[in-house]
Design an enzyme around this catalytic site. Structure first.
Site, PDB file in Angstrom:
ATOM      1  N   LYS A  80       0.988  -1.380   0.168  1.00  0.00           N
ATOM      2  CA  LYS A  80       0.146  -0.023  -0.079  1.00  0.00           C
ATOM      3  C   LYS A  80       0.967   1.396   0.001  1.00  0.00           C
ATOM      4  O   LYS A  80       1.516   1.393   0.947  1.00  0.00           O
ATOM      5  CB  LYS A  80      -0.901  -0.047   1.283  1.00  0.00           C
ATOM      6  CG  LYS A  80      -2.048   0.283   1.069  1.00  0.00           C
ATOM      7  CD  LYS A  80      -2.940   0.007   2.539  1.00  0.00           C
ATOM      8  CE  LYS A  80      -4.262   0.841   2.535  1.00  0.00           C
ATOM      9  NZ  LYS A  80      -4.836   0.456   3.865  1.00  0.00           N
TER      10      LYS A  80
HETATM   11  C1  E4P Z   1      -8.195   1.207   3.505  1.00  0.00           C
HETATM   12  O1  E4P Z   1      -7.219   0.500   3.223  1.00  0.00           O
HETATM   13  C2  E4P Z   1      -7.986   1.969   4.696  1.00  0.00           C
HETATM   14  O2  E4P Z   1      -7.388   1.058   5.801  1.00  0.00           O
HETATM   15  C3  E4P Z   1      -9.185   2.456   5.605  1.00  0.00           C
HETATM   16  O3  E4P Z   1     -10.578   2.109   4.818  1.00  0.00           O
HETATM   17  C4  E4P Z   1      -9.246   3.820   6.213  1.00  0.00           C
HETATM   18  O4  E4P Z   1     -10.470   4.026   6.430  1.00  0.00           O
HETATM   19  P1  E4P Z   1     -10.488   5.157   7.676  1.00  0.00           P
HETATM   20  O5  E4P Z   1     -11.133   6.615   7.088  1.00  0.00           O
HETATM   21  O6  E4P Z   1     -11.587   4.658   8.552  1.00  0.00           O
HETATM   22  O7  E4P Z   1      -9.251   5.499   8.659  1.00  0.00           O
END
Ligand code: E4P
Length: 311
Positions: free
Chosen positions: A125
């Site tokens: 990522k």
């Molecule tokens: C996605 O890969 C992220 O880990 C996640 O959806 C982030 O979301 P948040 O806005 O709840 O931190």
């Protein structure tokens, strides 16, 4: 809710070019009925949540980030790496996204390669942008360079923190396997910055007949709003649909991974909007597995079976 006429007709055929959600199982004659179903991932690093969802056949992937690892008990790099390795092993051969935390492009590529070494199902990522916000000296295209380098090294990437269609296209051009638009954070932003009078573009409203607490409006799900006020435009869901449409227009096979979900309504709407993958917190995934009417129906079936006695 999006109208059927707004859904791109090429959605089904584009998915046909992607890795199937459910692979054929050798020696099994009953074929899986949903090989190209949208993929549902768990947005958590808690191993027990992941195991339950995996064993129920609900998820075919996991996304993690440093915040989720901390919530799962990671308190230093050793424990964070151990949790990552456990998830990768548990989920194999399904994809697990592990996030790069370095900021220097050379170190980022090295870290990406190290993370990819945890297993063949790792997807690295990479934040698509925001580099100058943390350090003015950084190249704003750092994330795209890293995605491109990892693509050259045959490593799958998940371009994260996407908030518009062009970021998604740039990431796809750089070679990203997935793009992750954060629809919930976009909805949160609209919620904070829109007034109720300017409802379109905000998926989390307080309703006219809902008494807002002294500190400000309370969040409510958007379904009651839709019921009361008719069609709306959810900025987060719109973003998903816009990226899917562009990717369909040009037959781009980078998968659109809807992220940062806040409620079950957004989950259904992402399905309608054509998301290829939706990553969802475990609590929402477990919550939608049941329904009040399902429970009612089940109770009456069990009760009526009792007159038959024992089998
Ligand atoms: C996605 O890969 C992220 O880990 C996640 O959806 C982030 O979301 P948040 O806005 O709840 O931190």
């Amino acid at each position: 809710m999006l109208q059927p006429s707004e859904i791109h007709p090429g959605i089904g055929t584009r998915r046909g070019a992607m890795e199937p959600t459910h692979q054929p199982v050798k020696g099994k004659s009953l074929k899986h009925p949903a090989p190209l179903a949208p993929k549902i991932f768990a947005d958590t690093a808690k191993i027990e949540e992941i195991r339950t969802l995996r064993d129920g056949g609900i998820i075919t992937g996991v996304t993690t980030n440093p915040t989720l690892l901390k919530a799962a008990g990671a308190h230093d790099w050793d424990s964070a790496h151990q949790i990552m390795r456990d998830i990768v092993k548990l989920m194999a051969p399904h994809p697990v996204s592990l996030e790069i935390t370095e900021l220097d492009p050379v170190k980022m590529v090295e870290q990406g390669k190290r993370l990819a070494g945890f297993g063949p199902n790792v997807v690295v990522k990479v934040a698509t942008g925001g580099y100058q916000a943390v350090d003015k000296a950084l190249d704003p295209f750092t994330g795209l360079h890293v995605i491109h380098e990892l693509w050259k090294a045959d490593i799958r990437t998940n371009a994260t923190l996407i908030f518009n269609c062009t970021q998604a296209l740039w990431a796809a051009n750089a070679g990203a396997t997935y793009v992750s638009p954060f629809l919930g954070r976009l909805a949160d932003y609209m919620y904070k910055n829109d007034t109720p009078e300017r409802a379109p573009g905000n998926s989390l409203f307080f309703m006219e007949d809902h008494k807002a607490p002294a500190g400000g409006p309370e969040r409510v799900g958007n379904t009651p709003y839709v019921a009361l006020h008719g069609p709306r435009m959810d900025a987060g869901v719109r973003l998903i649909n816009e990226i899917v449409t562009v990717f369909c227009n040009y037959n781009i096979h980078t998968e659109v991974l809807a992220a940062s979900l806040r409620n079950a309504v957004q989950l259904s709407e992402c399905l309608v909007a054509g998301a290829d993958i939706i990553t969802v917190p475990a609590a929402i995934l477990m919550g939608v597995a049941d329904h009040t009417l399902t429970s009612e129906g089940m109770t009456s079936f069990v009760k009526d079976t009792q007159v038959f006695g024992h089998q």
